[in-house]
Write an enzyme that holds these catalytic residues in place. Structure first.
Site, PDB file in Angstrom:
ATOM      1  N   GLY A   1       3.678 -19.797   1.121  1.00 18.33           N
ATOM      2  CA  GLY A   1       4.933 -19.282   0.456  1.00 18.33           C
ATOM      3  C   GLY A   1       4.792 -17.033   0.977  1.00 18.33           C
TER       4      GLY A   1
ATOM      5  CG  HIS B   1      -1.109  -5.620  -1.378  1.00 18.14           C
ATOM      6  ND1 HIS B   1      -1.611  -4.289  -0.991  1.00 18.14           N
ATOM      7  CD2 HIS B   1      -1.343  -5.048  -2.566  1.00 18.14           C
ATOM      8  CE1 HIS B   1      -1.964  -3.594  -1.963  1.00 18.14           C
ATOM      9  NE2 HIS B   1      -2.430  -3.543  -2.816  1.00 18.14           N
TER      10      HIS B   1
ATOM     11  CG  ASP C   1      10.907  -9.295  -5.604  1.00 19.52           C
ATOM     12  OD1 ASP C   1       9.729  -9.860  -5.820  1.00 19.52           O
ATOM     13  OD2 ASP C   1      11.201  -9.390  -5.046  1.00 19.52           O
TER      14      ASP C   1
ATOM     15  CB  CYS D   1      -0.788  -0.097   1.176  1.00 19.40           C
ATOM     16  SG  CYS D   1      -2.633  -1.110   1.158  1.00 19.40           S
TER      17      CYS D   1
ATOM     18  CG  ASN E   1       3.608 -17.071  -3.756  1.00 18.67           C
ATOM     19  OD1 ASN E   1       3.920 -18.353  -3.722  1.00 18.67           O
ATOM     20  ND2 ASN E   1       5.077 -16.908  -3.106  1.00 18.67           N
TER      21      ASN E   1
ATOM     22  CG  HIS F   1       2.303  -9.968  -4.044  1.00 16.26           C
ATOM     23  ND1 HIS F   1       1.530 -10.221  -2.380  1.00 16.26           N
ATOM     24  CD2 HIS F   1       3.604 -10.919  -4.378  1.00 16.26           C
ATOM     25  CE1 HIS F   1       2.516 -10.587  -2.423  1.00 16.26           C
ATOM     26  NE2 HIS F   1       3.575 -11.556  -3.370  1.00 16.26           N
TER      27      HIS F   1
HETATM   28  P1  AMP Z   1       5.451 -13.288  -1.557  1.00 17.98           P
HETATM   29  O1  AMP Z   1       6.310 -14.058  -0.616  1.00 17.98           O
HETATM   30  O2  AMP Z   1       4.412 -13.843  -2.637  1.00 17.98           O
HETATM   31  O3  AMP Z   1       5.206 -13.002  -0.413  1.00 17.98           O
HETATM   32  O4  AMP Z   1       6.347 -12.417  -2.248  1.00 17.98           O
HETATM   33  C1  AMP Z   1       6.783 -10.987  -1.947  1.00 17.98           C
HETATM   34  C2  AMP Z   1       7.683 -10.290  -2.753  1.00 17.98           C
HETATM   35  O5  AMP Z   1       7.714  -9.246  -2.478  1.00 17.98           O
HETATM   36  C3  AMP Z   1       8.911 -11.485  -2.345  1.00 17.98           C
HETATM   37  O6  AMP Z   1       9.993 -11.366  -2.999  1.00 17.98           O
HETATM   38  C4  AMP Z   1       9.960  -9.808  -2.172  1.00 17.98           C
HETATM   39  O7  AMP Z   1      11.821 -10.047  -2.932  1.00 17.98           O
HETATM   40  C5  AMP Z   1       9.229  -8.567  -2.237  1.00 17.98           C
HETATM   41  N1  AMP Z   1       9.494  -7.685  -2.101  1.00 17.98           N
HETATM   42  C6  AMP Z   1       9.467  -7.450  -0.318  1.00 17.98           C
HETATM   43  N2  AMP Z   1       9.782  -6.361  -0.511  1.00 17.98           N
HETATM   44  C7  AMP Z   1       9.718  -5.381  -1.291  1.00 17.98           C
HETATM   45  C8  AMP Z   1       9.487  -4.015  -1.857  1.00 17.98           C
HETATM   46  N3  AMP Z   1       9.739  -2.707  -0.682  1.00 17.98           N
HETATM   47  N4  AMP Z   1      10.049  -4.224  -3.234  1.00 17.98           N
HETATM   48  C9  AMP Z   1       9.880  -4.865  -4.093  1.00 17.98           C
HETATM   49  N5  AMP Z   1       9.514  -6.125  -4.291  1.00 17.98           N
HETATM   50  C10 AMP Z   1       9.682  -6.635  -2.868  1.00 17.98           C
HETATM   51 ZN    ZN Z   2      -1.928  -3.288   0.806  1.00 18.00          ZN
END
Ligand code: AMP
Ligand code: ZN
Length: 107
Positions: free
Chosen positions: A92, A97, A30, A7, A86, A99
């Site tokens: 995982g 939020h 990412d 957010c 995920n 994605h």
């Molecule tokens: P998930 O495990 O599907 O929740 O993936 C979360 C993803 O968000 C991971 O691949 C992280 O590397 C990525 N992530 C976390 N914080 C950030 C950020 N500030 N900017 C970009 N990617 C992020």
């Molecule tokens: Zn959010």
């Protein structure tokens, strides 16, 4: 204001490497890429996961899915790409939020 990092990215409060944005969604790189191209596509509104999606999110989710190939093509993934959502701790998910991961290697 909630404490959700995505957010805050959507609101511009935390910087991100944006590759696409419209009124409904935002796509950014990412921070810890697992592939040469690793993007995250998020809705601007918050819901925790696919398991929290409601009927009111149907149009938004459809728009996001249809945008994925366009974003992938613009990132050079003309040979194909992977998508991943995920859902929940057991799936995982680390950021709660919704994605869509878009990953691949440029051709
Ligand atoms: P998930 O495990 O599907 O929740 O993936 C979360 C993803 O968000 C991971 O691949 C992280 O590397 C990525 N992530 C976390 N914080 C950030 C950020 N500030 N900017 C970009 N990617 C992020
Ligand atoms: Zn959010």
């Amino acid at each position: 204001m909630n404490n959700c990092i995505f957010c805050k990215i959507a609101a511009g409060e935390i910087p991100s490497a944006k590759v696409y944005e419209d009124s409904d969604m935002l796509c950014f790189k990412d921070i810890n890429p697992a592939a040469p191209v690793h993007l995250l596509l998020i809705p601007k509104i918050h819901f925790d996961s696919l398991a929290h999606a409601q009927a009111e999110h149907q149009t938004l989710l459809g728009k996001m899915m249809l945008k994925v190939p366009q974003i992938a093509a613009e990132a050079g993934l003309s040979n194909g790409f992977k998508t991943l959502i995920n859902t929940g701790k057991g799936g995982g998910q680390e950021v709660f939020h919704l994605h869509i991961h878009i990953m691949g290697t440029p051709a």
